[in-house]
Design a protein around this motif. Sequence first.
Motif, short mmCIF file in Angstrom:
data_model
loop_
_atom_site.label_atom_id
_atom_site.label_comp_id
_atom_site.label_asym_id
_atom_site.label_seq_id
_atom_site.Cartn_x
_atom_site.Cartn_y
_atom_site.Cartn_z
N LEU A 207 38.90 28.58 31.60
CA LEU A 207 39.16 28.92 32.96
C LEU A 207 39.64 30.41 33.14
O LEU A 207 39.11 31.07 34.32
N LEU A 208 40.12 31.06 32.28
CA LEU A 208 40.53 32.48 32.52
C LEU A 208 39.02 33.34 32.37
O LEU A 208 39.31 34.60 32.58
N LYS A 209 38.19 32.81 31.84
CA LYS A 209 36.64 33.58 31.81
C LYS A 209 36.02 33.53 33.22
O LYS A 209 34.87 33.93 33.42
N THR A 210 36.79 32.71 34.12
CA THR A 210 35.87 32.52 35.55
C THR A 210 35.91 33.94 36.28
O THR A 210 36.86 34.61 36.26
N GLU A 211 34.78 34.34 36.44
CA GLU A 211 34.59 35.64 37.27
C GLU A 211 35.17 35.59 38.83
O GLU A 211 34.94 34.74 39.56
N ALA A 212 35.61 36.88 39.20
CA ALA A 212 36.10 36.85 40.55
C ALA A 212 35.16 36.89 41.48
O ALA A 212 34.11 37.21 41.27
N GLU A 213 35.49 36.63 42.61
CA GLU A 213 34.58 36.72 44.02
C GLU A 213 34.03 38.23 44.19
O GLU A 213 34.95 39.31 44.21
N ASN A 214 32.97 38.27 44.36
CA ASN A 214 32.23 39.72 44.63
C ASN A 214 32.50 40.09 46.22
O ASN A 214 31.83 39.38 46.92
N TYR A 215 33.32 41.05 46.49
CA TYR A 215 33.78 41.24 47.82
C TYR A 215 32.82 42.57 48.05
O TYR A 215 33.34 43.26 49.32
N GLU A 216 31.74 42.96 47.46
CA GLU A 216 31.24 44.38 47.68
C GLU A 216 30.37 43.95 49.12
O GLU A 216 30.04 43.05 49.35
N GLY A 217 30.60 45.27 49.96
CA GLY A 217 29.79 45.13 51.31
C GLY A 217 30.47 44.31 52.38
O GLY A 217 29.90 44.20 53.44
N LEU A 218 31.66 43.90 51.87
CA LEU A 218 32.49 42.99 53.20
C LEU A 218 33.64 43.98 53.64
O LEU A 218 34.32 44.73 52.86
N LEU A 219 33.74 44.04 54.98
CA LEU A 219 35.10 44.55 55.68
C LEU A 219 36.22 43.88 55.35
O LEU A 219 36.13 42.71 55.48
#
Length: 353
Positions: free
Chosen positions: A341-353
């Motif tokens: 589970l530690l290999k889970t990628e985080a949410e991509n927040y690029e382009g969000l205010l």
Amino acid sequence: EEVTESDDEDNLSSVLHQRAKMPWRACGKYLSAAGILLLPLLLLSQLLKHTVMVAIDYCLALWTEHAISIKIEPETKNCSQCMEFDHSPYSKVFSILCCLGIVLCLVTSIAVEWTGLKVTKKLHSSLLNKIILAPMRFFETTPLGSILNRFSADCNTIDQHIPATLECLSRSTLLCVSALAVISYVTPMFLIALVPLAIMCYFIQKYFRVASRDLQQLDDSTQLPLLSHFSETVEGLTTIRAFRYEDKFRQKLLEYTDSNNIASLFLTAANRWLEEYIGACVVLIAAVTSITSCLYNKITSGLVGLGLTYALMVSNYLNWMVRNLADMEIQLGAVKRINGLLKTEAENYEGLL
């Protein structure tokens, strides 16, 4: 059909190969989470503790040998004056070594519990950060019970079971090594038989770990229906008596009990099999070499008794070492699942205010 059978055989062989392998990556993940300072402290305290324990037994053997020789010597020489043996130097050294051993046992226990606490806190905080920052599709594809089990059951295993098993495994391994070292020191001829014994022990433990793990899982899986059926019977006792189903539920309970007893019996028999055969070989070889060395090389009876005492305990040490290794292999599965589970990628927040 032939292709399907060959594929099944390949899958079965790969599964058996994976079952026979030790999860070294999970073990490395656990030890790396302990830190740079705690791991050397744990190893050093264990080595010092078992060195002091061997020194205590060696001091006691010398004390007994010298005391007996002082009493026997005047009788053999027909001396009228009997020399009195001074016990004070040996008692002082023995007391100092015992006090040092108690302190090292305390330091070892503290180091083991401290290591387990630090590893649990680090893995739990890392897992919590990964789950909070995980993308929404992770929660849509992953069952909630699986995530809760990582935080509850697996963290509980890492927190409570792995440190105790690690301490038992290191203690039984060092006790086994120290026992073999003492036997080899007393009777150097034992080293000739030590190589085939080590090879035999390696293949036996490799075979035993797979069988012990499967039998332990079988014991756990047959125990759960027994407990569930018993609790259901107690809760619905009035309904059972109303419909006169006492014999049916009694027979079902006996069947579950027999299934659980069979699994437990096989597990106990496997443990006894491991202990008896290797231990009998070690005791036989150590006894023959000790008696031969005592007859021809004039080894003192105290050292011979020390070597035979350790030879009698080798079987128990080997048994606990392999059993703790099998338990550690099962418990490291919790570290492996959390590491996945530690290999889970985080949410991509690029382009969000």
